[in-house]
Write a protein that holds these residues in place. Structure first.
Motif: not given
Lengths: 285, 322
Positions: B150-162
């Motif tokens: 339901l939420g932006p679960c990859g906004a932090r601590y993620s490869l998406d962020r990197l």
């Protein structure tokens, strides 16, 4: 994921496309509020009553979401929480359903002996149903099933209970034993989660709702396949618990006396030309 | 009369404001991201373990054959992708796809998409082994995975962020309403779990008498560390039993108060940590602790996790996450 990434730093109002991004900075949030909410927002030193009315609107405006989306999401959230609540509510009540008897009534047989409640004819004395949780659980069952929130949460309840083990011996066509073991087995089933899955397999196969469905045969067949045997003997074993006094007296939790054989199932691999599988009396329940 | 009406309307006005604050306040997605990181790791490990005997537990002719499950699960809504394949190669294909999805969720790669796929697959496994070999871990895993969707679960601590950092985008993760909704739903669901877990214990005798902890500890099949010394400490057994029961029953009230919340959450760590250490249910204990982390404020999460995240980001992309 790139969808969540703001194209520019959130301080810039021009980069606040989309509900969540608009909410990034207070100024942007105000800017993104619906025109109706902006009209309602206090302009300058409103009287106390106006302040009270404006407060919720201002709070809501902080989200950057309009009134209709908030109402829709609120309804969905309330529905979901109700569904998550209903499933364990009804599941927990099922084991305690009692036959419908007037308070104080003691059912007796023709000889005047008291009849245990569990032996009463359910046709004559249908159980009292918890109508509201039952109706809710039934009405919401597809939603709770789809999401796998159709569970009870009875961890170690109503009381911690005994464990069960399946001991097995596998034989080849000449009736020679080629393998033996047990489910679960700490030595063979590692890591611990793998051991626990076997433990649950044995416990759930003993669920009263599974009785007579032939689950033991499926376990026997699978073990035969694994060991490439021709016949197998399963023994369902109950491992009794010891009271503190017994442990204080020096008894061990795994002492042989704490294990009780409940029943034996012998199963032979069906042969193509042979008659149906040769099954000896069922055990394990 | 006018005054009474004013009081009533004022009450509902404040109620609506509180409701809005509860559900629609944008929050830093740090808490949800931490739950994704740890919950994704737990999903990956849980399902990796199925690989040790996939044919036995999940296969069409295993311990719980599909035909057997069909007899039990007549509702169309009890679904599993494993019901759609009758061959082991099909099961292995789904299993490998699932492991990839869980790994992607854990690492935060295409986080929202992988969260949806991971949740659907986690439910598929859970339904396949219910009944069969399911237990509380599957319930906790599916509960966590559901709300990550339901939420932006990859906004932090993620490869998406990197990946965003690598492309020069150093903008901080924006506060998010959907992150708040996801966390709120997880919190409420957790309250439901503990409430009914506590109420179910009230049906028994040993929980009320204060001896339940002994009978749980004396179960040889569960035991991972010897607790038989508790036999000589009945008062301690009673204390732990009663505390556990009251903690479960009142969790749903006490966890919302900022003064009692730390006590409630640390008790959760002790109770579930104890289950993990002494009763061998390490995965279940950890999954419940992960779910309890949803009550941590984003600032707290960032204070604990950001230093590690910064080190990782510096090592991998030469920039701090901010």
């Amino acid at each position: 994921m790139s969808k969540d990434r703001p194209p520019v730093p959130p301080q810039s109002a021009s980069g606040m496309a989309g509900g969540e991004r608009r909410a990034a900075a207070p100024s942007a949030a105000t800017g993104a509020a619906s025109s109706a909410e902006r009209k309602a927002a206090p302009v300058s030193s409103p009287p106390a009553e106006t302040k009270a009315k404006a407060k919720p609107r201002a709070a809501a405006a902080g989200s950057g979401w309009g009134l209709l989306p908030r109402i829709a999401v609120s309804l969905l959230a309330a529905f979901h929480v109700l569904a998550a609540f209903t499933a364990p509510w009804y599941i927990q009540l099922r084991p305690i359903l009692r036959p419908a008897l007037p308070p104080g009534t003691v059912p007796r047989d023709a000889q005047g002996r008291e009849i245990p409640l569990e032996q009463l004819d359910p046709q004559q004395f249908p159980p009292i149903q918890p109508v509201l949780p039952r109706a809710l659980a039934y009405g919401l069952r597809h939603y709770t099933n789809l999401l796998y929130i159709n569970n009870g949460y009875d961890f170690f309840s109503p009381d911690p209970s005994v464990s069960h083990i399946i001991r097995y011996e596998v034989f080849d066509q000449s009736a020679q034993k080629i393998a033996e073991g047990k489910l679960p087995d700490r030595r063979d089933h590692w890591p611990r989660l793998f051991y626990h899955r076997h433990m649950m397999l044995v416990e759930q196969s003993r669920d009263p709702a599974m009785e007579g469905r032939g689950w033991e045969n499926a376990i026997a067949r699978e073990l035969l396949e694994k060991h490439e045997g021709d016949a197998i003997r399963l023994t369902m074993v109950r491992h009794h618990l010891l009271a503190p006094q017994q442990v204080m007296a020096g008894e061990r939790l795994d002492a042989p006396a704490t294990y009780e054989d409940l029943g034996v199932l012998e199963y032979r691999r069906p042969r193509a030309a042979a008659a149906p599988s040769e099954e000896l009396p069922r055990g394990g329940s | 009369m006018k005054g009474a009406w004013s009081n009533i309307s004022g009450y509902f006005s404040e109620l609506w404001a509180a409701w809005n604050r509860f559900w629609f306040t944008p929050v830093d997605p740090a808490t949800l991201s931490l739950v994704r990181l740890l919950g994704g790791g737990m999903l990956l490990y849980t399902h990796l373990v199925w690989s040790l005997d996939l044919s036995g537990f999940i296969g069409p002719d295993g311990y719980t054959p599909l035909a057997f499950m069909d007899q039990l699960q007549r509702e169309w809504s009890v679904w599993s992708v494993f019901a759609w394949t009758g061959s082991m190669w099909g099961v292995w294909t789904i299993h490998i796809v699932a492991l990839v999805a869980f790994a992607m969720l854990f690492m935060g790669l295409f986080s929202r998409t992988s969260a949806v796929v991971a949740y659907l697959l986690a439910v598929s496994y859970a339904h396949r082994v219910t009944p069969g070999a399911y237990f509380g871990l599957d319930k906790a895993n599916c509960m966590i995975a559901l709300y990550l969707v339901l939420g932006p679960c990859g906004a932090r601590y993620s490869l998406d962020r990197l990946w965003r950092l690598r492309r020069g985008d150093q903008a901080p993760a924006p506060p998010s309403v959907s992150a708040n909704i996801a966390v709120r739903l997880l919190q409420l669901h957790l309250c439901v779990v503990y409430l009914f877990s506590g109420l179910a214990k009230l049906e028994g005798v040993t929980w009320k008498l204060g001896t339940a902890m002994w009978w749980a500890a004396a179960n040889y099949e569960y035991q991972s560390l010897d607790l038989t010394w508790l036999a000589g400490w009945p008062m301690l057994v009673a204390l732990i039993t009663h505390l556990t029961l009251f903690w479960e029953l009142f969790y749903c009230c006490l966890v919302w108060n900022r003064f009692t919340r730390p006590i409630v959450l640390w008790t959760a760590v002790v109770v579930h940590g104890g289950i993990a250490l002494f009763m061998g249910m390490i995965t279940f204990g950890l999954a419940m602790i992960i779910a309890n982390l949803s009550f941590l404020r984003p600032e707290t999460v960032r204070r604990w996790v950001d230093p590690v995240a910064n080190r990782v980001a510096l090592a991998l992309v030469g920039r701090r996450v901010g």
